[in-house]
Write a protein that holds these residues in place. Structure first.
Motif, PDB file in Angstrom:
ATOM      1  N   THR A 158      11.580  -8.551 -23.224  1.00  7.71           N
ATOM      2  CA  THR A 158      12.217  -9.655 -22.491  1.00  7.71           C
ATOM      3  C   THR A 158      11.973  -9.592 -20.991  1.00  7.71           C
ATOM      4  OG1 THR A 158      14.288  -8.396 -22.266  1.00  7.71           O
ATOM      5  CG2 THR A 158      14.049  -9.815 -24.205  1.00  7.71           C
ATOM      6  N   LEU A 159      11.321  -8.537 -20.540  1.00 13.59           N
ATOM      7  CA  LEU A 159      11.097  -8.387 -19.103  1.00 13.59           C
ATOM      8  C   LEU A 159       9.748  -8.975 -18.703  1.00 13.59           C
ATOM      9  CD1 LEU A 159      12.322  -4.707 -18.603  1.00 13.59           C
ATOM     10  CD2 LEU A 159      13.534  -6.797 -18.009  1.00 13.59           C
ATOM     11  N   GLY A 160       9.710  -9.553 -17.492  1.00  9.75           N
ATOM     12  CA  GLY A 160       8.449 -10.037 -16.952  1.00  9.75           C
ATOM     13  C   GLY A 160       7.788  -8.925 -16.150  1.00  9.75           C
ATOM     14  N   TRP A 161       6.610  -8.490 -16.576  1.00  6.60           N
ATOM     15  CA  TRP A 161       5.967  -7.332 -15.961  1.00  6.60           C
ATOM     16  C   TRP A 161       4.928  -7.705 -14.913  1.00  6.60           C
ATOM     17  CZ3 TRP A 161       7.928  -2.624 -17.086  1.00  6.60           C
ATOM     18  CH2 TRP A 161       8.727  -2.520 -18.234  1.00  6.60           C
ATOM     19  N   HIS A 162       4.528  -8.998 -14.844  1.00  4.15           N
ATOM     20  CA  HIS A 162       3.494  -9.383 -13.888  1.00  4.15           C
ATOM     21  C   HIS A 162       3.991  -9.171 -12.461  1.00  4.15           C
ATOM     22  CE1 HIS A 162       0.665 -10.966 -16.757  1.00  4.15           C
ATOM     23  NE2 HIS A 162       1.595 -11.711 -17.311  1.00  4.15           N
ATOM     24  N   GLY A 163       3.199  -8.471 -11.684  1.00  4.18           N
ATOM     25  CA  GLY A 163       3.552  -8.249 -10.283  1.00  4.18           C
ATOM     26  C   GLY A 163       4.757  -7.362 -10.086  1.00  4.18           C
ATOM     27  N   LEU A 164       5.136  -6.608 -11.150  1.00  6.50           N
ATOM     28  CA  LEU A 164       6.342  -5.779 -11.070  1.00  6.50           C
ATOM     29  C   LEU A 164       6.247  -4.742  -9.958  1.00  6.50           C
ATOM     30  CD1 LEU A 164       8.940  -4.433 -12.020  1.00  6.50           C
ATOM     31  CD2 LEU A 164       7.614  -3.244 -13.759  1.00  6.50           C
ATOM     32  N   LEU A 165       5.180  -3.964  -9.966  1.00  8.68           N
ATOM     33  CA  LEU A 165       5.060  -2.879  -8.996  1.00  8.68           C
ATOM     34  C   LEU A 165       4.045  -3.234  -7.930  1.00  8.68           C
ATOM     35  CD1 LEU A 165       5.084   0.365 -11.162  1.00  8.68           C
ATOM     36  CD2 LEU A 165       6.858  -0.501  -9.665  1.00  8.68           C
ATOM     37  N   PRO A 166       4.465  -3.287  -6.682  1.00 12.67           N
ATOM     38  CA  PRO A 166       3.481  -3.482  -5.613  1.00 12.67           C
ATOM     39  C   PRO A 166       2.469  -2.343  -5.618  1.00 12.67           C
ATOM     40  CG  PRO A 166       5.737  -3.727  -4.792  1.00 12.67           C
ATOM     41  CD  PRO A 166       5.834  -3.169  -6.179  1.00 12.67           C
ATOM     42  N   LEU A 167       1.202  -2.672  -5.487  1.00 11.50           N
ATOM     43  CA  LEU A 167       0.167  -1.639  -5.460  1.00 11.50           C
ATOM     44  C   LEU A 167       0.392  -0.654  -4.318  1.00 11.50           C
ATOM     45  CD1 LEU A 167      -3.058  -3.701  -6.264  1.00 11.50           C
ATOM     46  CD2 LEU A 167      -1.835  -2.111  -7.760  1.00 11.50           C
ATOM     47  N   SER A 168       0.999  -1.138  -3.228  1.00 12.80           N
ATOM     48  CA  SER A 168       1.234  -0.253  -2.081  1.00 12.80           C
ATOM     49  C   SER A 168       2.143   0.915  -2.456  1.00 12.80           C
ATOM     50  CB  SER A 168       1.848  -1.049  -0.918  1.00 12.80           C
ATOM     51  OG  SER A 168       3.038  -1.708  -1.329  1.00 12.80           O
ATOM     52  N   ILE A 169       3.132   0.678  -3.312  1.00 14.47           N
ATOM     53  CA  ILE A 169       4.008   1.761  -3.764  1.00 14.47           C
ATOM     54  C   ILE A 169       3.241   2.707  -4.678  1.00 14.47           C
ATOM     55  CG2 ILE A 169       6.043   2.333  -5.148  1.00 14.47           C
ATOM     56  CD1 ILE A 169       7.339  -0.205  -4.186  1.00 14.47           C
ATOM     57  N   LEU A 170       2.518   2.131  -5.637  1.00 15.22           N
ATOM     58  CA  LEU A 170       1.782   2.950  -6.595  1.00 15.22           C
ATOM     59  C   LEU A 170       0.778   3.873  -5.905  1.00 15.22           C
ATOM     60  CD1 LEU A 170       1.044   0.318  -9.398  1.00 15.22           C
ATOM     61  CD2 LEU A 170       2.646   2.232  -9.510  1.00 15.22           C
ATOM     62  N   ILE A 171       0.029   3.325  -4.945  1.00 16.88           N
ATOM     63  CA  ILE A 171      -1.008   4.120  -4.293  1.00 16.88           C
ATOM     64  C   ILE A 171      -0.395   5.195  -3.407  1.00 16.88           C
ATOM     65  CG2 ILE A 171      -2.975   4.040  -2.722  1.00 16.88           C
ATOM     66  CD1 ILE A 171      -3.488   1.185  -3.694  1.00 16.88           C
ATOM     67  N   PHE A 172       0.676   4.857  -2.665  1.00 17.50           N
ATOM     68  CA  PHE A 172       1.312   5.857  -1.810  1.00 17.50           C
ATOM     69  C   PHE A 172       1.884   7.005  -2.638  1.00 17.50           C
ATOM     70  CE2 PHE A 172       5.287   7.359   0.289  1.00 17.50           C
ATOM     71  CZ  PHE A 172       4.677   8.054   1.329  1.00 17.50           C
ATOM     72  N   VAL A 173       2.596   6.679  -3.715  1.00 17.16           N
ATOM     73  CA  VAL A 173       3.184   7.717  -4.556  1.00 17.16           C
ATOM     74  C   VAL A 173       2.083   8.546  -5.219  1.00 17.16           C
ATOM     75  CG1 VAL A 173       4.551   8.110  -6.644  1.00 17.16           C
ATOM     76  CG2 VAL A 173       5.349   6.481  -4.945  1.00 17.16           C
ATOM     77  N   ALA A 174       1.000   7.891  -5.627  1.00 12.24           N
ATOM     78  CA  ALA A 174      -0.117   8.622  -6.245  1.00 12.24           C
ATOM     79  C   ALA A 174      -0.735   9.610  -5.262  1.00 12.24           C
ATOM     80  CB  ALA A 174      -1.169   7.636  -6.738  1.00 12.24           C
ATOM     81  N   TRP A 175      -0.868   9.203  -3.991  1.00  9.35           N
ATOM     82  CA  TRP A 175      -1.440  10.109  -2.989  1.00  9.35           C
ATOM     83  C   TRP A 175      -0.511  11.304  -2.742  1.00  9.35           C
ATOM     84  CZ3 TRP A 175      -5.908  11.233  -0.926  1.00  9.35           C
ATOM     85  CH2 TRP A 175      -5.952  12.000   0.241  1.00  9.35           C
ATOM     86  N   CYS A 176       0.800  11.032  -2.695  1.00  5.75           N
ATOM     87  CA  CYS A 176       1.767  12.130  -2.531  1.00  5.75           C
ATOM     88  C   CYS A 176       1.665  13.105  -3.704  1.00  5.75           C
ATOM     89  CB  CYS A 176       3.184  11.584  -2.425  1.00  5.75           C
ATOM     90  SG  CYS A 176       3.520  10.647  -0.906  1.00  5.75           S
ATOM     91  N   ALA A 177       1.531  12.567  -4.920  1.00  2.24           N
ATOM     92  CA  ALA A 177       1.395  13.434  -6.091  1.00  2.24           C
ATOM     93  C   ALA A 177       0.094  14.216  -6.051  1.00  2.24           C
ATOM     94  CB  ALA A 177       1.473  12.593  -7.365  1.00  2.24           C
ATOM     95  N   LEU A 178      -0.968  13.579  -5.585  1.00  2.00           N
ATOM     96  CA  LEU A 178      -2.258  14.249  -5.501  1.00  2.00           C
ATOM     97  C   LEU A 178      -2.229  15.409  -4.504  1.00  2.00           C
ATOM     98  CD1 LEU A 178      -5.189  14.096  -6.549  1.00  2.00           C
ATOM     99  CD2 LEU A 178      -5.702  12.598  -4.594  1.00  2.00           C
ATOM    100  N   SER A 179      -1.350  15.308  -3.503  1.00  3.39           N
ATOM    101  CA  SER A 179      -1.280  16.361  -2.486  1.00  3.39           C
ATOM    102  C   SER A 179      -0.820  17.699  -3.062  1.00  3.39           C
ATOM    103  CB  SER A 179      -0.349  15.945  -1.340  1.00  3.39           C
ATOM    104  OG  SER A 179       1.014  15.989  -1.737  1.00  3.39           O
ATOM    105  N   ILE A 180      -0.280  17.691  -4.274  1.00  6.64           N
ATOM    106  CA  ILE A 180       0.082  18.945  -4.936  1.00  6.64           C
ATOM    107  C   ILE A 180      -1.145  19.840  -5.071  1.00  6.64           C
ATOM    108  CG2 ILE A 180       0.927  19.951  -7.107  1.00  6.64           C
ATOM    109  CD1 ILE A 180       2.582  17.400  -7.496  1.00  6.64           C
ATOM    110  N   ALA A 181      -2.322  19.213  -5.226  1.00  6.61           N
ATOM    111  CA  ALA A 181      -3.555  19.961  -5.466  1.00  6.61           C
ATOM    112  C   ALA A 181      -3.921  20.862  -4.290  1.00  6.61           C
ATOM    113  CB  ALA A 181      -4.699  18.995  -5.776  1.00  6.61           C
ATOM    114  N   TRP A 182      -3.613  20.436  -3.063  1.00  4.44           N
ATOM    115  CA  TRP A 182      -3.972  21.266  -1.907  1.00  4.44           C
ATOM    116  C   TRP A 182      -2.752  21.846  -1.175  1.00  4.44           C
ATOM    117  CZ3 TRP A 182      -5.288  15.945  -1.947  1.00  4.44           C
ATOM    118  CH2 TRP A 182      -4.459  15.119  -1.168  1.00  4.44           C
ATOM    119  N   SER A 183      -1.588  21.604  -1.702  1.00  5.86           N
ATOM    120  CA  SER A 183      -0.384  22.140  -1.075  1.00  5.86           C
ATOM    121  C   SER A 183      -0.372  23.664  -1.141  1.00  5.86           C
ATOM    122  CB  SER A 183       0.859  21.583  -1.780  1.00  5.86           C
ATOM    123  OG  SER A 183       2.017  22.278  -1.382  1.00  5.86           O
ATOM    124  N   GLY A 184       0.121  24.290  -0.067  1.00 10.40           N
ATOM    125  CA  GLY A 184       0.273  25.739  -0.054  1.00 10.40           C
ATOM    126  C   GLY A 184       1.570  26.184  -0.699  1.00 10.40           C
TER     127      GLY A 184
END
Length: 434
Positions: A70-96
């Motif tokens: 019943t939910l409308g999923w089109h345009g649900l998540l702004p790409l800006s949020i997804l990409i920023f959070v993904a980059w933060c998660a990726l930083s685990i790879a080089w974190s000390g």
């Protein structure tokens, strides 16, 4: 009639998870836990707080699964949020400090998920009312405890961080951990209560009493930072009032004029920043901030593109955060500036992605507030203004309730002005006039 193969119990559980009553209760609980995280941490400890948040996430996830058709999923998540959070998660790879980065990213994803749930299952007016209900209770409890500590018992409640300074008219911090946190939440409450009153979402007596409570709490924080933020919010509110009453055909000219004036004021503030900061300096507070920012800026040069790794709230046990505590001679839990904080943690790439996130959230919410007739559209725009301005002096927008509010406002704004939604609604629009 039950679907084939479904037992009455499963059907009843599914209906409960789909119900608007559950969505309403869960929204208020999530907001309540986010705003009162400092109090809950003092009362039940960090493991208890994490357990409460985890339970909310599980229930919210089950509710989303039950509502998926019943939910409308089109345009649900702004790409800006997804990409920023993904980059933060990726930083685990080089974190000390891999484990701490995992915890920080986990907290970021958790609050973002709860914010997305709220934005997806509740309308803006429902989110406004839920926020108002939660903040009325929490501000009332804060004032009550300050009165009890400072006037009735004349003793501090140190386990809550309450010093009982209300007898000397502040500064107070209530249950929120610091006077700036109380001031920020009181500003969010002031915007919320004002729109509630103007839109008649509450009775006149409740609305006026709520605004009086908020005004008292704002004054008693005695925070120079909050005074500046309040001034910017008042200017933004007046600008929106002007825009919403301007004829549609000339509104764009006023928008351009306001944008130009904002740029000019920003340049003047940048040039005169030393004098402005001197005027706002309260004792040694600015000296600590200046020392911290200067050292953070130096440390960004060691990992300029990728940063040191995302942690959210600073730990004191690892480099570079232990060093920053040593330099400032204070225990810091953040960079006291969201933009420099992001730069330190996830580098120039993360800084640009975060800047894109907050800029899109502001522009979308501002345009919706300017052009949509219902008053409720003003709420996300002013909340984003509060978060942006406070980000120059606090890092609240990166964690907890600040991050949750930013994601809620960004998602609601994207739902109203998403190019992906527009394409989904008009897939052949470009061919209509061929």
């Amino acid at each position: 009639m039950n679907p084939r193969g479904s037992s009455p119990t499963i059907t009843a559980v599914r209906h409960s998870l789909e119900s608007p009553q559950l969505a309403s209760v869960l929204t208020q609980l999530a907001l309540g836990v986010a705003f009162s995280a400092s109090l809950l941490r003092d009362l039940i400890g960090l493991p208890g707080l994490r357990g409460a948040v985890f339970a909310l996430v599980v229930i919210a996830a089950l509710s989303l699964v039950a509502r998926r058709r019943t939910l409308g999923w089109h345009g649900l998540l702004p790409l800006s949020i997804l990409i920023f959070v993904a980059w933060c998660a990726l930083s685990i790879a080089w974190s000390g400090y891999t484990v701490l980065s995992l915890v920080g990213v986990g907290a970021q994803l958790t609050w973002a998920f709860l914010a997305i749930y709220i934005a997806l299952v509740r309308d803006t007016i429902q989110i406004l009312r839920a926020t108002g209900n939660v903040l009325r209770v929490l501000l009332g409890v804060s004032l009550g405890l300050e009165v009890l500590s400072g006037l009735l018992l004349d003793m501090p409640f140190r386990f809550l961080g309450i010093e009982g300074n209300i007898a000397s008219l502040g500064p107070i911090q209530g249950i929120f951990g610091s006077r700036n946190a109380l001031g920020l939440i009181a500003l969010v409450a002031a915007v919320t209560f004002s729109i509630e009153l103007r839109s008649r979402s509450v009775t006149r007596n409740v609305g006026i009493a709520s605004l009086v409570l908020t005004g008292v709490m704002l004054l008693l924080t005695r925070s120079p930072v909050i005074v500046v933020v309040a001034l910017f919010v008042a200017i933004a509110a007046l600008a929106l009032y002007w825009l919403r009453r301007t004829r549609v055909e000339i509104r764009w000219r006023l928008q351009l004029g306001l944008a130009g004036a904002t740029v000019v004021v920003g340049v003047i503030a940048l040039v005169a920043r030393s004098r402005i900061l001197a005027l706002l300096n309260a004792g040694s507070e600015f000296e600590v901030r200046y020392t911290l920012w200067r050292e953070m800026w130096r440390l960004t040069g060691l990992h300029p593109l990728e940063g040191w790794g995302w942690v959210g709230t600073w730990p004191q046990s690892v480099t570079p955060y232990g060093w920053l505590d040593f330099v400032t001679k204070h225990n810091q839990t953040s960079g006291l500036n969201a933009f420099i904080d992001v730069y330190l943690q996830v580098g120039l790439v993360g800084f640009i992605l975060f800047l894109a996130l907050v800029t899109l959230a502001f522009v979308r919410s501002w345009l919706l507030a300017s052009n949509k007739r219902p008053l409720v559209y003003v709420w996300p725009a002013l909340i984003v203004v509060i978060l942006l301005v406070i980000s120059t002096a606090e890092s609240t927008v990166l964690t907890g309730f600040g991050w949750m509010l930013l994601v809620v406002c960004a998602v609601k704004a994207a739902q109203g002005m998403s190019w992906r939604t527009a394409l989904a609604r008009h897939p052949h629009q470009n061919h209509d006039h061929d």
